[in-house]
Every structure is written in structure tokens, then in C-alpha cells.
Write an enzyme that holds these catalytic residues in place. Structure first.
Site, PDB file in Angstrom:
ATOM      1  N   LEU A  38       0.781  -1.172   0.114  1.00  0.00           N
ATOM      2  CA  LEU A  38       0.064   0.006   0.048  1.00  0.00           C
ATOM      3  C   LEU A  38       0.894   1.275   0.112  1.00  0.00           C
ATOM      4  O   LEU A  38       1.459   1.553   0.796  1.00  0.00           O
ATOM      5  CB  LEU A  38      -0.975   0.107   1.302  1.00  0.00           C
ATOM      6  N   HIS A  39       0.561   2.115  -1.140  1.00  0.00           N
ATOM      7  CA  HIS A  39       1.403   3.481  -1.136  1.00  0.00           C
ATOM      8  C   HIS A  39       0.537   4.083  -2.108  1.00  0.00           C
ATOM      9  O   HIS A  39      -0.257   4.005  -2.787  1.00  0.00           O
ATOM     10  CB  HIS A  39       2.791   3.225  -1.811  1.00  0.00           C
ATOM     11  N   LEU A  40       0.726   5.777  -1.668  1.00  0.00           N
ATOM     12  CA  LEU A  40       0.193   6.765  -2.820  1.00  0.00           C
ATOM     13  C   LEU A  40       1.476   7.563  -3.146  1.00  0.00           C
ATOM     14  O   LEU A  40       2.559   7.602  -2.613  1.00  0.00           O
ATOM     15  CB  LEU A  40      -0.801   7.770  -1.912  1.00  0.00           C
TER      16      LEU A  40
END
Length: 385
Positions: free
Chosen positions: A217-219
Site C-alpha cells: 500500500l502506497h500513494l
């Protein structure tokens, strides 16, 4: 971008000897309600270069100074330099940039076969990065409203940057979360936009199948000193409560959510967006999301004030792996109108019509798009009850 030099920034810098990096620990960037700026952020009337003289927030200074130091230490895969940039002639206002090195040097995407694929600790993930790649940890003060306790978010350099200050926002990497949007991650992304005084600091999310190359999970967050079409594109409401809007304008129709700032309005936006992305993920529909300062929904004009944050969500065809031979790959920034182009030839010859065609080829067929729209409208109505 001009950067102030201040002793308060030194805590975000690495010690000179790389043997000391791991032992230093990760500094906290602590912020509260007073640090989130909603109004008064506008593009200058003159050329984008005027941004070099714009004021920077504490967040901007911390990020940019730490990021610049990592450039000087050689922690990136390539030296970004000043990217050739041109606005494509036409009604859309595409911002094309030549970024040859990213096309060549970036890490190959993982073998992903499903939008719902589980996290695999054997694959590359953000627990395996070098200590020097972490800039700081975002830590919210308790004065900020939240439905749940906000986890800390690591701000990490993207070693294959799109633009100046390109970072990744990674929620507690040790938890091994797959690339599925969660409320805490989205909240951090929206608040990062509000922490910056730069109108061109944007945040985005690519799902699996939406060209996310790492299933952890990353933005993404980065600075781009240019206006983009999605900031002010007009929209029409899709639900009676006016919480979900549709932007029909080129390059691609998208679902628009809007918040006027911190508080219940922002918490409602986070809940609605994550319900929408949960629906898309559960139904194996790839998607991209873009967060930017922008005008309120409805009819807008180039002079519309940036009084809040726009979150635009696009459902699209799944695409696993990188398409070779295309001028650009279609993900969060391309759908918003920012086109990082891979070769000099394509950069020189790319037209608005060709860019629109390439983007629209990645969208859902009309029947499926209508089905998704109806489902999201129904979801918004359920949340109101």
C-alpha cells in the site's frame, strides 16, 4: 523551486556518513489542524517559473530539503534535471514532459494478475528499501478529527521520480498491506495536499491493474508547476445529496468527490471514496485516483477559486505489466492531464488527439461504465441513510 535554509530543517537530513543512517531513526513531521491550509492558495497569473518565489509551508520545506539532499547523495536511479515540458495544443490542456530515464531505469512491475492480489513478502516491498530513502514520518496531532486512530505514514523517495519532490506515502510498511486503498492512507494523502502551500502538489493512487508496480500500500505525491484540466473541469451531480459528481470533460470522464476542508466534510469524503474503491476492488475493476486543490463541483471557470480539495476517481480496464511502444502509460497522472513521455520522438510528435485516443483505449466499455456509475450512485445513497 527555491528552498529556504533554516536550522529547523536539519532534523530531516541524513548524517554525512551512510553507516550512521540506520541508527539515526526516522524523524517525525508532526502536524495539527492549524497546519492544514484550505483557502488562499492560487496559481500565479504569470508563467509557472514564478513558483520559485512562492512561500513554502513547513511541510514543503521539510520534504524539499530532505529530497534535495537525497539527490546530492545519489539515492535516486537517475538525475532528474529540468524536464522539457510543453502544453499540447488543443482544448484539453495536456502537460507533456519528456522523462526518458524513468521509462528506462524504473523498477520492472511485479507479476500481478488480480486487482485483489494478496501481499507477497517475497516480492519487492517497502520493508526492503535503504534507510536513507525514508524522509520522515507523518504524525497527526490528536486535535485533528478522525473516525479511527490514524496510523503513522512514512514519506519515502520514489527512486524513479516523475517530477521534483516525487515521494511515496506508505502506511506502516511492517503491516504488509496490499495495494488496496484504506481510509487512513487516503486521509494522509488529502492532508498532505492541504499541508503544502504549493498549488501544484498533488497526490494519487494506482490500484493493481491500474499500473501500480508494487503490491504494497502506497500513494504518490509530487510537485508539478503547471495547472491541470481536472482542477476546474465542470461537473454534474449524480446523487440527490450532491456528494458524487461526474466530470465528463476530456481526457476521461471521472467521478468527482469534493471537500471544503478538515472536519466532518472531509471525513465524509474519505468514507465515500473508500466505499467506492472497495466496490471497484471487490468487483475486479482497476482504478486510479487523483487528489488536487481545485474548484467546487458544478460549473466552473478559469478564475474559480481553489476553496477545497478535489478527489477524482477513474474506473478503467485492467492492465497488467508495462505496454512497450506506447508514448506513455496511462495511470493517475495521465488521466489528470500530466503526460510523462518516454522518448524524444514521441515528445515532439505527440498530439492532443493521439493522447486522448491512448487514454480512452484504457477506459471501461460504455455498458460497464454505466453499470459502475449506477452502483456507485446506489452506494452513496445507502451511506446517506
Amino acid at each position: 523551486m527555491a528552498l529556504p535554509h533554516d536550522s529547523n530543517e536539519t532534523s530531516y537530513l541524513l548524517p554525512p556518513n551512510n553507516k550512521d543512517w540506520e541508527g539515526q531513526g526516522i524523524p517525525d513531521f508532526v502536524y495539527g489542524q492549524k497546519d492544514l491550509v484550505v483557502e488562499g492558495i492560487q496559481w500565479p497569473r504569470k508563467a509557472p517559473s514564478i513558483l520559485d518565489t512562492m512561500p513554502l509551508s513547513c511541510f514543503d520545506s521539510a520534504l524539499c530539503c530532505a529530497w534535495r539532499q537525497r539527490v546530492e547523495l545519489g539515492l535516486f536511479r537517475y538525475c532528474l534535471g529540468d524536464l522539457q515540458t510543453r502544453t499540447l495544443p488543443g482544448a484539453v490542456g495536456f502537460v507533456a514532459q519528456l522523462n526518458v530515464e524513468r521509462g528506462v531505469q524504473r523498477r520492472r512491475p511485479q507479476n500481478i494478475k488480480s486487482v485483489r492480489q494478496a501481499f507477497d513478502p517475497e516480492q519487492f516491498n517497502f520493508n526492503k528499501i535503504r534507510p536513507g530513502e525514508v524522509l520522515f514520518r507523518l504524525h497527526r496531532e490528536p486535535d485533528l478529527p478522525s473516525a479511527v486512530q490514524q496510523e503513522d505514514i512514512l514519506v519515502v523517495i520514489n527512486v524513479s521520480p516523475l517530477e521534483w519532490g516525487h515521494v511515496l506515502l506508505v502506511p506502516e510498511p511492517a503491516r504488509g498491506l496490499p495495494q488496496r486503498l484504506l481510509p487512513g492512507a487516503l486521509r494522509a494523502g488529502v492532508e498532505a495536499v492541504l499541508l503544502s502551500l504549493h498549488p501544484g502538489f498533488r497526490v494519487g493512487f494506482n490500484s493493481l491493474g491500474g499500473l501500480a508496480s508494487v503490491n504494497h500500500l502506497h500513494l504518490h505525491g509530487y510537485y508539478l508547476a503547471h495547472r491541470l484540466p481536472v482542477e476546474e473541469a465542470p461537473s454534474e451531480p449524480l446523487d440527490p445529496g450532491g456528494h458524487l459528481h461526474l466530470v465528463r470533460a476530456l481526457p476521461a470522464p471521472g467521478f468527482l468527490f469534493y471537500s471544503s476542508g478538515p472536519g466532518p466534510d472531509l471525513e465524509a469524503l474519505i468514507s465515500k471514496v473508500c466505499r467506492a474503491t472497495d466496490y471497484l476492488t471487490d468487483h475486479e475493476i482497476a482504478h486510479n485516483l487523483f487528489v488536487t486543490r481545485g474548484a467546487p463541483p458544478g460549473k466552473t471557470s478559469p478564475s474559480s477559486a481553489f476553496t477545497g480539495v478535489r478527489v477524482i476517481l477513474w474506473a478503467r480496464k485492467s492492465s497488467f505489466g508495462i505496454k512497450e511502444g506506447e508514448a506513455f502509460n496511462v495511470a493517475l497522472c495521465e488521466l489528470a492531464g500530466h503526460l510523462p513521455v518516454k522518448t524524444s520522438q514521441d515528445f515532439s510528435s505527440l498530439t492532443e488527439a493521439a493522447a486522448v485516443a491512448l487514454i480512452q483505449d484504457c477506459l471501461l466499455p460504455p455498458d460497464q461504465a454505466e453499470e459502475v456509475q449506477a452502483a456507485l450512485v446506489a452506494l452513496m445513497s445507502q451511506e446517506e441513510q
